[in-house]
Design a protein around this motif. Structure first.
Motif, PDB file in Angstrom:
ATOM      1  N   TYR A  36      20.313  12.997 -16.197  1.00 11.11           N
ATOM      2  CA  TYR A  36      19.009  12.396 -15.774  1.00 11.11           C
ATOM      3  C   TYR A  36      17.868  13.361 -14.724  1.00 11.11           C
ATOM      4  O   TYR A  36      18.806  13.876 -13.964  1.00 11.11           O
ATOM      5  CB  TYR A  36      20.130  11.431 -14.928  1.00 11.11           C
ATOM      6  CG  TYR A  36      20.605  10.327 -15.781  1.00 11.11           C
ATOM      7  CD1 TYR A  36      21.673  10.619 -16.398  1.00 11.11           C
ATOM      8  CD2 TYR A  36      20.131   9.206 -15.689  1.00 11.11           C
ATOM      9  CE1 TYR A  36      22.009   9.562 -17.137  1.00 11.11           C
ATOM     10  CE2 TYR A  36      20.106   7.560 -16.203  1.00 11.11           C
ATOM     11  CZ  TYR A  36      21.667   8.069 -17.373  1.00 11.11           C
ATOM     12  OH  TYR A  36      21.582   6.907 -18.194  1.00 11.11           O
ATOM     13  N   GLY A  43      15.535   5.925  -8.827  1.00 13.52           N
ATOM     14  CA  GLY A  43      16.595   5.638  -9.306  1.00 13.52           C
ATOM     15  C   GLY A  43      16.360   6.425 -10.346  1.00 13.52           C
ATOM     16  O   GLY A  43      15.379   7.387 -10.576  1.00 13.52           O
ATOM     17  N   PRO A  44      17.495   7.108 -10.683  1.00 14.32           N
ATOM     18  CA  PRO A  44      17.819   8.409 -11.624  1.00 14.32           C
ATOM     19  C   PRO A  44      17.194   7.888 -13.253  1.00 14.32           C
ATOM     20  O   PRO A  44      17.215   6.217 -13.535  1.00 14.32           O
ATOM     21  CB  PRO A  44      18.642   8.533 -11.762  1.00 14.32           C
ATOM     22  CG  PRO A  44      20.064   8.292 -10.707  1.00 14.32           C
ATOM     23  CD  PRO A  44      18.600   7.212 -10.088  1.00 14.32           C
ATOM     24  N   PHE A  46      17.120   8.500 -16.999  1.00 14.69           N
ATOM     25  CA  PHE A  46      17.190   9.554 -18.674  1.00 14.69           C
ATOM     26  C   PHE A  46      16.225  10.592 -18.973  1.00 14.69           C
ATOM     27  O   PHE A  46      14.865  10.323 -19.442  1.00 14.69           O
ATOM     28  CB  PHE A  46      17.773   8.270 -19.296  1.00 14.69           C
ATOM     29  CG  PHE A  46      18.307   8.722 -20.735  1.00 14.69           C
ATOM     30  CD1 PHE A  46      17.009   9.095 -21.776  1.00 14.69           C
ATOM     31  CD2 PHE A  46      19.728   9.360 -21.113  1.00 14.69           C
ATOM     32  CE1 PHE A  46      17.461   9.877 -22.921  1.00 14.69           C
ATOM     33  CE2 PHE A  46      19.945  10.096 -22.344  1.00 14.69           C
ATOM     34  CZ  PHE A  46      19.325  10.300 -23.428  1.00 14.69           C
ATOM     35  N   GLN A  49      20.501  13.729 -24.230  1.00 15.11           N
ATOM     36  CA  GLN A  49      21.209  13.847 -24.214  1.00 15.11           C
ATOM     37  C   GLN A  49      21.840  13.777 -25.855  1.00 15.11           C
ATOM     38  O   GLN A  49      21.241  13.875 -26.251  1.00 15.11           O
ATOM     39  CB  GLN A  49      21.971  12.086 -24.163  1.00 15.11           C
ATOM     40  CG  GLN A  49      23.748  11.921 -24.660  1.00 15.11           C
ATOM     41  CD  GLN A  49      24.166  10.175 -25.295  1.00 15.11           C
ATOM     42  OE1 GLN A  49      24.108   9.614 -25.769  1.00 15.11           O
ATOM     43  NE2 GLN A  49      24.367  10.056 -23.600  1.00 15.11           N
ATOM     44  N   ALA A  93      28.661   8.461 -24.397  1.00 11.05           N
ATOM     45  CA  ALA A  93      27.975   8.481 -24.778  1.00 11.05           C
ATOM     46  C   ALA A  93      26.386   7.118 -24.132  1.00 11.05           C
ATOM     47  O   ALA A  93      25.967   7.219 -23.726  1.00 11.05           O
ATOM     48  CB  ALA A  93      27.374   7.994 -26.321  1.00 11.05           C
ATOM     49  N   ALA A  94      27.299   5.926 -24.459  1.00  8.43           N
ATOM     50  CA  ALA A  94      27.188   4.463 -23.524  1.00  8.43           C
ATOM     51  C   ALA A  94      28.396   4.279 -22.578  1.00  8.43           C
ATOM     52  O   ALA A  94      28.305   3.191 -22.801  1.00  8.43           O
ATOM     53  CB  ALA A  94      26.599   3.797 -24.043  1.00  8.43           C
ATOM     54  N   LEU A  98      28.970   6.157 -15.133  1.00  6.33           N
ATOM     55  CA  LEU A  98      28.351   7.489 -15.210  1.00  6.33           C
ATOM     56  C   LEU A  98      28.938   8.210 -13.732  1.00  6.33           C
ATOM     57  O   LEU A  98      29.167   7.325 -12.365  1.00  6.33           O
ATOM     58  CB  LEU A  98      26.753   7.110 -14.893  1.00  6.33           C
ATOM     59  CG  LEU A  98      26.569   6.615 -15.943  1.00  6.33           C
ATOM     60  CD1 LEU A  98      24.881   6.544 -16.432  1.00  6.33           C
ATOM     61  CD2 LEU A  98      26.545   7.116 -17.209  1.00  6.33           C
TER      62      LEU A  98
ATOM     63  N   ARG B  95      22.003  -2.200 -19.115  1.00  7.39           N
ATOM     64  CA  ARG B  95      21.782  -1.580 -20.096  1.00  7.39           C
ATOM     65  C   ARG B  95      21.991  -2.545 -21.136  1.00  7.39           C
ATOM     66  O   ARG B  95      22.867  -3.573 -21.267  1.00  7.39           O
ATOM     67  CB  ARG B  95      22.699  -0.435 -20.422  1.00  7.39           C
ATOM     68  CG  ARG B  95      22.885   0.383 -21.348  1.00  7.39           C
ATOM     69  CD  ARG B  95      24.249   1.167 -21.655  1.00  7.39           C
ATOM     70  NE  ARG B  95      26.149   0.903 -21.543  1.00  7.39           N
ATOM     71  CZ  ARG B  95      26.397   0.668 -22.776  1.00  7.39           C
ATOM     72  NH1 ARG B  95      26.555   0.832 -23.609  1.00  7.39           N
ATOM     73  NH2 ARG B  95      28.511   0.193 -22.541  1.00  7.39           N
ATOM     74  N   THR B 102      21.174   4.231 -22.780  1.00  5.51           N
ATOM     75  CA  THR B 102      21.439   4.500 -21.909  1.00  5.51           C
ATOM     76  C   THR B 102      20.886   3.773 -20.702  1.00  5.51           C
ATOM     77  O   THR B 102      21.597   2.672 -21.510  1.00  5.51           O
ATOM     78  CB  THR B 102      20.665   5.754 -21.330  1.00  5.51           C
ATOM     79  OG1 THR B 102      20.618   6.713 -20.583  1.00  5.51           O
ATOM     80  CG2 THR B 102      19.675   5.505 -21.116  1.00  5.51           C
ATOM     81  N   GLN B 103      21.686   3.869 -19.679  1.00  4.34           N
ATOM     82  CA  GLN B 103      22.077   3.228 -18.762  1.00  4.34           C
ATOM     83  C   GLN B 103      20.473   3.172 -17.664  1.00  4.34           C
ATOM     84  O   GLN B 103      19.625   4.152 -17.721  1.00  4.34           O
ATOM     85  CB  GLN B 103      22.576   3.132 -17.572  1.00  4.34           C
ATOM     86  CG  GLN B 103      23.944   2.107 -17.194  1.00  4.34           C
ATOM     87  CD  GLN B 103      24.888   2.713 -16.404  1.00  4.34           C
ATOM     88  OE1 GLN B 103      24.849   3.130 -15.900  1.00  4.34           O
ATOM     89  NE2 GLN B 103      25.779   2.826 -17.124  1.00  4.34           N
ATOM     90  N   PHE B 105      18.158   2.400 -14.904  1.00  2.00           N
ATOM     91  CA  PHE B 105      17.550   2.424 -13.128  1.00  2.00           C
ATOM     92  C   PHE B 105      16.312   1.845 -12.589  1.00  2.00           C
ATOM     93  O   PHE B 105      15.352   2.053 -13.087  1.00  2.00           O
ATOM     94  CB  PHE B 105      17.630   3.970 -12.283  1.00  2.00           C
ATOM     95  CG  PHE B 105      19.303   3.860 -12.544  1.00  2.00           C
ATOM     96  CD1 PHE B 105      20.448   4.693 -13.713  1.00  2.00           C
ATOM     97  CD2 PHE B 105      20.247   3.688 -11.223  1.00  2.00           C
ATOM     98  CE1 PHE B 105      20.985   6.068 -13.133  1.00  2.00           C
ATOM     99  CE2 PHE B 105      21.882   4.344 -12.079  1.00  2.00           C
ATOM    100  CZ  PHE B 105      22.257   5.396 -12.509  1.00  2.00           C
TER     101      PHE B 105
END
Lengths: 110, 114
Positions: A36, A43-44, A46, A49, A93-94, A98, B95, B102-103, B105
């Motif tokens: 991330y 916010g972070p 993505f 992956q 993975a999901a 986190l 999500r 993925t999440q 934010f």
């Protein structure tokens, strides 16, 4: 939980390639590696992956050796706007929870 | 719908006051997460919802904290009797149910307790 080690900070210059290596010696068989990016006051976000070998998208590449005990995020030709904190995460993975470490602060200089 | 939104973006309050934050997830994302981030640290998980059900809470979520997602859409996080140690960025993420997603934010709500 896999213990994650990544550099606290890195400096680079515009146009250079930045490689951030993350160590995760006790990664589990079903764990994925996720990166991330976070800018100040945001916010972070993505980035990428992967599970093994190499993954590439429009933003970055992720290199994972066969033993999966480390991984390297590669940012090609960075610009000033790539200055951010980069987090390496290891887990499902999901995943629903986190787990972020301290991240690597990348500073891109002109 | 362009992403996860959070309101307010900033909140300054005095110690002992109650505060409430709101998170609007991406439409149709059935999972919603709250994290807290203090200066110089990575985000820490607080809790998550699947639809309206709160499925997991971190030990960081003391009795003064409560989160709700009454209709499975937006969520609120309330902190009662705020303390200076509650000063942090509170992040929301959502999500989709699909495996591999993925999440995403939101921008966060920055809380300062004086």
């Amino acid at each position: 939980l896999a213990k994650i080690t990544q550099p606290i900070s890195m400096d680079s210059y515009e146009g250079q390639e930045v490689n951030i290596t993350c160590s995760h010696n006790n990664i589990a068989t079903n764990d994925y590696i996720t990166w991330y990016q976070q800018f100040p006051s945001q916010g972070p976000r993505f980035i990428i992956q992967g599970y093994k070998t190499k993954v590439t998208n429009e933003v970055a590449s992720l290199f994972i050796p066969a033993d999966r005990k480390s991984s390297t995020l590669s940012l090609p030709r960075v610009s000033l706007s790539d200055t951010a904190v980069y987090y390496c995460l290891v887990g499902k993975a999901a995943g629903n929870k986190l787990t972020f470490g301290g991240g690597t602060r990348v500073l891109v200089k002109p | 719908d362009t992403g996860v939104s959070q309101n307010p973006r900033h909140k300054i309050t005095k110690r002992g006051q109650n505060v409430t934050f709101r998170c609007d997830p991406i439409s149709e994302h059935n999972r919603l997460y709250w994290y807290r981030q203090t200066l110089g640290q990575g985000p820490e998980f607080l809790t998550y919802f699947q639809n309206e059900a709160q499925l997991e809470k971190s030990r960081l979520l003391s009795d003064r904290f409560s989160a709700e997602r009454p209709k499975g859409s937006f969520s609120t996080l309330e902190i009662q009797r705020t303390e200076q140690g509650d000063s942090a960025m509170y992040l929301c993420a959502s999500r989709d149910r699909e495996a591999g997603e993925t999440q995403y934010f939101g921008p966060g709500t920055r809380l300062l307790v004086l």
